[in-house]
Design an enzyme around this catalytic site. Structure first.
Site, short mmCIF file in Angstrom:
data_model
loop_
_atom_site.label_atom_id
_atom_site.label_comp_id
_atom_site.label_asym_id
_atom_site.label_seq_id
_atom_site.Cartn_x
_atom_site.Cartn_y
_atom_site.Cartn_z
N HIS A 55 -1.37 6.11 1.32
CA HIS A 55 0.06 5.80 1.30
C HIS A 55 0.82 6.90 0.56
O HIS A 55 0.20 7.80 -0.01
CB HIS A 55 0.33 4.44 0.64
CG HIS A 55 -0.09 4.34 -0.79
ND1 HIS A 55 -1.14 3.58 -1.24
CD2 HIS A 55 0.40 4.94 -1.91
CE1 HIS A 55 -1.28 3.70 -2.53
NE2 HIS A 55 -0.35 4.54 -2.98
P1 TYD Z 1 -2.60 -0.37 -3.51
O1 TYD Z 1 -1.66 0.43 -4.33
O2 TYD Z 1 -2.30 -0.58 -2.07
O3 TYD Z 1 -4.07 0.20 -3.68
P2 TYD Z 1 -4.81 1.43 -3.01
O4 TYD Z 1 -3.77 2.29 -2.40
O5 TYD Z 1 -5.52 2.09 -4.15
O6 TYD Z 1 -5.78 0.94 -2.02
O7 TYD Z 1 -2.75 -1.78 -4.21
C1 TYD Z 1 -3.76 -2.71 -3.81
C2 TYD Z 1 -3.26 -4.11 -4.11
O8 TYD Z 1 -3.04 -4.26 -5.50
C3 TYD Z 1 -1.94 -4.42 -3.41
O9 TYD Z 1 -2.04 -5.75 -2.89
C4 TYD Z 1 -0.92 -4.40 -4.49
C5 TYD Z 1 -1.71 -4.66 -5.76
N1 TYD Z 1 -1.15 -3.92 -6.90
C6 TYD Z 1 -0.36 -4.57 -7.81
O10 TYD Z 1 -0.09 -5.78 -7.69
N2 TYD Z 1 0.15 -3.86 -8.85
C7 TYD Z 1 -0.11 -2.54 -9.01
O11 TYD Z 1 0.38 -1.92 -10.00
C8 TYD Z 1 -0.93 -1.88 -8.06
C9 TYD Z 1 -1.25 -0.41 -8.19
C10 TYD Z 1 -1.44 -2.60 -7.01
#
Ligand code: TYD
Length: 140
Positions: A55
């Site tokens: 992302h």
């Molecule tokens: P995401 O940022 O999409 O993780 P990655 O890109 O590393 O795979 O986040 C994964 C999940 O965690 C998503 O459902 C949102 C949640 N999340 C939070 O609630 N707070 C946060 O600060 C972060 C980074 C993620």
């Protein structure tokens, strides 16, 4: 920050306070980084072969650190791409807003520590690569 480039994403050397009982690295927002730290999170227990991250963020600055182990950060600004390997806890990768990133090739037991300039906001994410390319092509 939709004009940002991967060349704005640089390795920031961090301090290391060393003594016979080990090391400490200290990071204070604004003093050591070009942003204030509003949030800290870390990724761990990442199964072999898994990738994270796919992302971009519109406004968020992040410093990504391999607090333990190693992994690769793939960076893409829509035109240029590069891969940065992080494997030392006293170096961080600054990821500026508007950069597509993926985290790959985690070593066993790796811990990815992230210092972020803002609290979690789903509206700041661009999660589809085609939306990202559209975002980068929009003039400011
Ligand atoms: P995401 O940022 O999409 O993780 P990655 O890109 O590393 O795979 O986040 C994964 C999940 O965690 C998503 O459902 C949102 C949640 N999340 C939070 O609630 N707070 C946060 O600060 C972060 C980074 C993620």
């Amino acid at each position: 920050m939709n004009k940002s480039s991967i060349y704005d994403c640089v390795i920031i050397p961090l301090n290391k306070i060393h003594n016979r009982a080990g090391n400490i690295t200290v990071i204070e927002g604004k003093k050591h980084l070009p942003f204030d730290i509003k949030r800290v999170y870390y990724l761990y227990d990442i199964p072999g072969g898994e990738g994270r991250g796919g992302h971009a963020h519109k406004e968020l600055f992040q410093l990504i650190i391999a607090a333990s182990g190693a992994f690769d950060v793939f960076l893409d600004d829509g035109q240029n791409k590069k891969i940065v390997t992080l494997n030392r806890p006293n170096f961080g990768l600054l990821v500026v807003p508007g950069i597509w990133r993926e985290l790959l090739e985690f070593s066993s037991g790796a811990i990815c520590l992230v210092l972020a300039s803002n609290i979690y906001n789903e509206n700041d994410y661009i999660r589809e690569y085609k939306d990202y390319i559209n975002y980068k092509s929009m003039s400011t």
